[in-house]
Write an enzyme that holds these catalytic residues in place. Structure first.
Site, PDB file in Angstrom:
ATOM      1  N   LYS A 112       0.951   5.765   6.590  1.00 15.49           N
ATOM      2  CA  LYS A 112       1.783   6.951   6.344  1.00 15.49           C
ATOM      3  C   LYS A 112       1.218   8.179   7.064  1.00 15.49           C
ATOM      4  O   LYS A 112       1.967   8.979   7.647  1.00 15.49           O
ATOM      5  CB  LYS A 112       1.880   7.196   4.835  1.00 15.49           C
ATOM      6  N   ALA A 143      21.349  -9.937   3.068  1.00 10.40           N
ATOM      7  CA  ALA A 143      20.630 -11.182   3.384  1.00 10.40           C
ATOM      8  C   ALA A 143      19.365 -11.246   2.546  1.00 10.40           C
ATOM      9  O   ALA A 143      18.609 -10.272   2.477  1.00 10.40           O
ATOM     10  CB  ALA A 143      20.266 -11.209   4.870  1.00 10.40           C
ATOM     11  N   GLU A 178      12.840   7.753   6.322  1.00 12.26           N
ATOM     12  CA  GLU A 178      12.406   8.681   5.264  1.00 12.26           C
ATOM     13  C   GLU A 178      11.635   7.952   4.160  1.00 12.26           C
ATOM     14  O   GLU A 178      10.665   8.478   3.604  1.00 12.26           O
ATOM     15  CB  GLU A 178      13.628   9.392   4.670  1.00 12.26           C
ATOM     16  N   ASP A 193      -2.559   1.424   3.555  1.00 10.15           N
ATOM     17  CA  ASP A 193      -1.200   1.925   3.320  1.00 10.15           C
ATOM     18  C   ASP A 193      -1.140   3.447   3.555  1.00 10.15           C
ATOM     19  O   ASP A 193      -0.240   3.944   4.228  1.00 10.15           O
ATOM     20  CB  ASP A 193      -0.777   1.569   1.882  1.00 10.15           C
ATOM     21  N   ILE A 195       9.935  11.554  -1.829  1.00  6.37           N
ATOM     22  CA  ILE A 195       9.702  12.932  -1.353  1.00  6.37           C
ATOM     23  C   ILE A 195      10.272  13.042   0.066  1.00  6.37           C
ATOM     24  O   ILE A 195       9.902  12.256   0.931  1.00  6.37           O
ATOM     25  CB  ILE A 195       8.190  13.268  -1.298  1.00  6.37           C
ATOM     26  N   LYS A 241       6.526   1.279   6.567  1.00  5.55           N
ATOM     27  CA  LYS A 241       5.523   2.158   7.206  1.00  5.55           C
ATOM     28  C   LYS A 241       4.550   1.373   8.067  1.00  5.55           C
ATOM     29  O   LYS A 241       4.116   1.846   9.118  1.00  5.55           O
ATOM     30  CB  LYS A 241       4.769   2.975   6.154  1.00  5.55           C
ATOM     31  N   GLY A 275       7.718   7.752  -0.442  1.00  6.67           N
ATOM     32  CA  GLY A 275       8.888   7.320  -1.214  1.00  6.67           C
ATOM     33  C   GLY A 275      10.001   8.344  -1.303  1.00  6.67           C
ATOM     34  O   GLY A 275      10.647   8.668  -0.299  1.00  6.67           O
ATOM     35  N   GLU A 319       0.875  -2.765  -3.454  1.00  3.77           N
ATOM     36  CA  GLU A 319       1.504  -3.605  -2.435  1.00  3.77           C
ATOM     37  C   GLU A 319       1.232  -5.076  -2.783  1.00  3.77           C
ATOM     38  O   GLU A 319       0.313  -5.377  -3.562  1.00  3.77           O
ATOM     39  CB  GLU A 319       0.880  -3.317  -1.067  1.00  3.77           C
TER      40      GLU A 319
HETATM   41  N1  HSE Z   1       1.876   0.668  -2.637  1.00  3.99           N
HETATM   42  C1  HSE Z   1       2.432   1.934  -2.279  1.00  3.99           C
HETATM   43  C2  HSE Z   1       1.800   2.972  -3.180  1.00  3.99           C
HETATM   44  C3  HSE Z   1       3.929   1.892  -2.450  1.00  3.99           C
HETATM   45  O1  HSE Z   1       1.024   2.615  -4.065  1.00  3.99           O
HETATM   46  O2  HSE Z   1       2.040   4.148  -2.990  1.00  3.99           O
HETATM   47  C4  HSE Z   1       4.663   2.883  -1.617  1.00  3.99           C
HETATM   48  O3  HSE Z   1       4.357   2.838  -0.288  1.00  3.99           O
END
Ligand code: HSE
Length: 463
Positions: free
Chosen positions: A205, A43, A129, A201, A136, A105, A134, A190
């Site tokens: 995480k 989609a 994951e 960000d 890792i 995330k 990413g 992002e």
């Molecule tokens: N914008 C994020 C980064 C991408 O720069 O790591 C992965 O979450």
């Protein structure tokens, strides 16, 4: 066995990587999973773009709910991003009995408790994951590889955009704004780059890793977040002179109760620029690469390194989740690895209630830069304030003329208009509580010989 049927919501960078890697490596993936994995529906609002990626054999729709409503679909991959429609669709997919794979995330850091509880009640898996670092496999490492350990701390470079910016600022002496544009052009940032540069960000995480490490609920709202927008090129250079690099770290740390000094147990959860010794492996993680250090009581310190973003590195993580689901689809829910590493029915209320510590209670060491009048007694006044606060100094550097190059640092000659000779005074401290440091900084700032706002950057030895 019939291939597991997958529906993909959103086929941008990561979605097309997932489709392509799955196709390219299908034989090996099938041998590992024990059955085929087929993306049968996609989609995307841009159906032409989706069709161009998947070819004629996959059903392309504009409405994500057509996938959720399809009883043949076993797994929904959510690659839309954000907290809005993505949350709604994930909850609907769970309610429809689909397993979910997501790279989102932000969604899990903010709404994880609701989503994992819904999945638990419905007996489906939510795999993520790709949401942290990413390609890792850090979720796998924390949930499974390190399961024997009492994890003590995690410290990671978990945002590629900011690491790229800091690397370029250090290597090429470029300004923050110039490098940010470059990072956006390369597709690291992002959609809203403030999430990257303001540390949001990385905090998403770090929040997820904190829950996995310590068995606590996801609590993004309690994370301390400071980005890199205020970092000056001269501090990167001074740090270098003192044997340190500046990195944006996501840190989560367990603090045990200490009856002797009256401190209660708590968890640190923080993202901010940090000086780290240049000799640590992680200090040499450059460009958009990610790396995560995890310290456990049995294993000691471990380090995981790789690409934290990008089409195929992130697809690598998405497909690893698909393989896990393919292996366990139909198995008893109790046989699965718990979403947040600890079996929910064993969640210990005491641990659940362990507070995320306010930043004023965090203990760390500091880099301080004071732009001061270059006259007798200035250093003595500064060190007296620190001594009175019980803050021990580790190193002092006073900038000589031209020591950090023409573009960095204060003038050592009388500056225009001020009429006083100035110098930069750089201090490294030993560990102290942040609240104590804040009070000392306020006192130093009030000295008439301190001429500009004091720069404070936290320092982590990562030993
Ligand atoms: N914008 C994020 C980064 C991408 O720069 O790591 C992965 O979450």
């Amino acid at each position: 066995m019939k291939p597991i049927q997958v529906g993909l919501l959103g086929i941008g960078t990561v979605g097309s990587g997932t489709f392509n890697v799955l196709k390219r490596n299908q034989q090996e993936i099938k041998r590992r999973a024990g059955r085929g994995i087929a993306i049968t529906m996609v989609a995307d609002l841009d159906q032409a773009r989706a069709r161009a990626v998947v070819g004629p054999d996959v059903q392309v729709v504009g409405d994500a709910r057509a996938i959720i409503a399809n009883p043949d679909i076993d797994v929904v991959i959510e690659l839309i991003g954000g907290y809005g429609i993505a949350r709604q669709l994930v909850l609907e997919a769970i309610a429809a009995g689909k397993h979910v794979v997501t790279a989102n995330k932000a969604l899990l850091a903010v709404h994880g408790s609701e989503i994992f509880a819904a999945a638990q009640a419905k007996g489906v898996m939510v795999a993520f994951e790709a949401a942290v670092a990413g390609g890792i496999p850090i979720i796998k490492a924390l949930r499974e590889g390190l399961t024997a350990n009492r994890i003590q701390w995690i410290a990671g470079i978990i945002n590629g955009t900011t690491n790229f910016i800091l690397s370029e600022m250090r290597d090429k002496g470029l300004d923050f704004a110039v490098v940010l544009k470059e990072a956006q052009g390369l597709g690291y940032a992002e959609a809203d780059p403030t999430f990257d540069i303001e540390g949001v960000d990385a905090a998403h995480k770090a929040t997820l890793m904190s829950s996995l490490a310590f068995g606590i609920p996801v609590q993004f709202d309690k994370a301390y977040i400071e980005g890199i927008t205020k970092l000056g090129a001269q501090d990167i250079k001074y740090a270098e002179k003192l044997g340190y690099r500046i990195k944006l770290l996501g840190i989560t740390k367990r603090r045990d109760a200490d009856a002797a000094n009256g401190t209660a147990a708590g968890i640190e959860l923080r993202v901010h620029p940090s000086l780290i010794p240049a000799k640590r492996l992680i200090a040499n993680v450059e460009g958009a690469m990610n790396a995560v250090m995890v310290n456990g009581d049995a294993v000691g310190t471990t380090l995981y390194y790789g690409k934290g973003a990008g089409s195929e590195p992130t697809a690598s993580a998405v497909i690893a989740d698909l393989v896990d689901i393919a292996r366990l689809h139909g198995a008893d829910a109790a046989q699965r690895v718990p979403h947040l590493a600890f079996q929910p029915h064993t969640f210990d209320q005491a641990m659940n209630d362990t507070p995320i510590l306010p930043m004023s209670d965090v203990v760390t060491s500091y880099y301080l830069r004071l732009n001061v009048a270059d006259e007798a007694g200035v250093l003595a006044n500064v060190t007296r304030i620190l001594a009175d606060a019980g803050i021990s100094i580790d190193a002092v550097l006073q900038r000589e003329a031209d020591e950090v190059g023409a573009d960095g640092g204060a003038e050592s000659q009388p500056a225009g208009g001020l009429g006083v000779a100035q110098t930069d005074l750089i201090l490294l401290t030993h560990d102290t509580m942040e609240g104590t440091m804040n009070a000392a900084i306020a006192k130093m700032q009030a000295l008439p010989t301190v001429l500009a706002p004091i720069v404070r950057i936290r320092k982590e030895e990562l030993a």
